[in-house]
Enzyme design. Sequence first.
Site, PDB file in Angstrom:
ATOM      1  CE  LYS A  38      -3.825   1.872   2.821  1.00 46.52           C
ATOM      2  NZ  LYS A  38      -4.612   1.639   4.050  1.00 46.52           N
ATOM      3  CG  LEU A  83      -4.471   6.811   4.409  1.00 48.50           C
ATOM      4  CD1 LEU A  83      -3.471   6.372   5.486  1.00 48.50           C
ATOM      5  CD2 LEU A  83      -4.215   6.067   3.111  1.00 48.50           C
ATOM      6  CB  SER A 143      -7.771   3.466   3.008  1.00 45.37           C
ATOM      7  OG  SER A 143      -6.939   2.890   4.019  1.00 45.37           O
ATOM      8  CB  ILE A 161      -7.179   3.303  11.325  1.00 41.58           C
ATOM      9  CG1 ILE A 161      -7.220   3.991  12.699  1.00 41.58           C
ATOM     10  CG2 ILE A 161      -7.962   4.110  10.279  1.00 41.58           C
ATOM     11  CD1 ILE A 161      -6.559   5.344  12.746  1.00 41.58           C
ATOM     12  N   GLY A 162      -9.958   1.382  10.628  1.00 41.99           N
ATOM     13  CA  GLY A 162     -11.404   1.281  10.778  1.00 41.99           C
ATOM     14  C   GLY A 162     -11.991   0.178   9.922  1.00 41.99           C
ATOM     15  N   GLY A 163     -11.096  -0.605   9.294  1.00 37.56           N
ATOM     16  CA  GLY A 163     -11.533  -1.681   8.407  1.00 37.56           C
ATOM     17  C   GLY A 163     -10.772  -1.706   7.103  1.00 37.56           C
ATOM     18  CB  SER A 164      -8.131   0.537   5.821  1.00 33.77           C
ATOM     19  OG  SER A 164      -8.897   1.702   5.954  1.00 33.77           O
TER      20      SER A 164
END
Length: 566
Positions: free
Chosen positions: A133, A191, A217, A238-241
């Site tokens: 990434k 992101l 992201s 950080i939230g599902g990326s």
Amino acid sequence: MTGTSWKLKGEAKRQSILNAIPEKWRLESPVPPATELRDVTGDYIRQYLTEHEITITETDAVDIVAQTSTGRWSALEVTEAFCHRAALAHQLVNCLHEVFFEAAIQDAKQQDEYFAKHKTPIGPLHGLPVSLKDQFHAKGVETTMGYVGWINTFQGRQNDPRSGTEESELVRALRNLGAVLYCKTSVPATLMVGETMNNIIGYTWNPKNRLLSSGGSSGGEGALIALRGSPAGFGTDIGGSVRIPAGFNSLYGIRPSAGRIPYQGAANSLDGQGSILSVIGPIAPSARSLTFLFKAVLSQEPWLHDPLALELPWRDEVVRETRALIAKGRAGSPTLAFGIMKYDGMALVHPPIARGLRIVEKTLRRLGHRVVEWTPPSHSIANELLGKIFNMDGGADVKYHLGLSGEPQAPEIVCNENGIQMTASEIAALNVAKREYQKQYMDYWHSTAEVTGTGRPVDALFCPLAPHAAVIPGEFKSVGYTGFVNVLDYTSLAIPVTFADKNIDVRSANESVDDSEHIQWDYDAEAYDGAPVGVQLVGRRLQEEKMLTLAEYFEEEIARDTKERA
């Protein structure tokens, strides 16, 4: 910059990515529009490859290294095959930010020379191409992270001596392990989006259904690996990326607890925010590839190089214990128990996701495992905490980095660039509220020991990754199904199950419309047809070895039930 100048700068960078692709690998004729050709995986992309290239690129990471580490395949032929397929993938779905094929080919040649001289591989990932990434720094390669204002800079800073010389700790570890790095993949600027788009490469489409998103992201990683332009890569979450792009692209991806994989030296949004830490995890077509990469990275003892990495080596004893429980279950003893959560109280799921969960539940019951309905502390609390933490700086970070070029903020970004910054006292209170929620959830998990019949709490939880399969652009409205895991810092994996089918996944005529504030009933069976359907496997904190072992177990078993239902 003026509106014209940031557009021109983004266009120039976009063209430079295409120019870095060798002419022999450029498509001569336009790709049919998505309305005529949704799926560019499988036979479509194979038409541009030789049989040997197809064989190489459709082999998983474990078996690739079995070939390269014994000299049956050269690192060079493997690297060239993946460079070729990655070049094609980008031209099909816009998934690359950086192309450094020539450097990768030189690295592969050096690996072959080393093997010829010493008759042994450089390391456990000898000759394995690995994609990254575009948050990771590699020498001689730019990192834009989707920001126009970062072009020709180091994270937006002009004349920074680290420009072109910095390498992230993960990059250093991968090189030591023998991996060949060859490309960096697309991300949304900031992101903080469940889709991938930016003002450099545009929108990254889902290879299985190009009317839909590849997720975010780490969407470029998901799209590239789905097209087998990479055998495995690394994203951040950080939230599902990591999990969302993996699920949207029929892949496996792990979000480990903070501190297991080194983050040192990687670029990031909201850098310095410590209430919820972004973590790094691998994405791959097979569960065992995740295990392979995870174990290899830990062998480099990242805690000696990253001040936030935990001194926690790979635990073979946990793998053995988990396999023993699986073996007893196969023998007819109910030794494993799993929670099932079909609805988080905020966003009802679409028919393909509901069917995916039914397949998983059928698999669990067929295998004789205990199934427990999951009724935890309200996930709306986790969702509220997540939103406050993402916006605690009032959007200052987002505003600054977008302001370097003057480019606009995408409407999908979850951070408010015109918000109000929290005070230190407010942040402290928020952290206390998060800790209290973590304690409530921990207590609930432990309490399930009373109903599992195994003498232990549930071993893991199955739940959706999102309310929908790979989403219609602009329609990603709820990160709650993945974000609660980040609030808790639990271990979680994306596991592919099936694909949306317009002939099966239909809304019943008498079904009431969901009036929740998070997501409305916008399901379109025709639009979602063919979209990958994944689920989430959640374990407690720092249970990576156990969850990876369970994922390998369920990979075969869920595939069996999915095939039987087809």
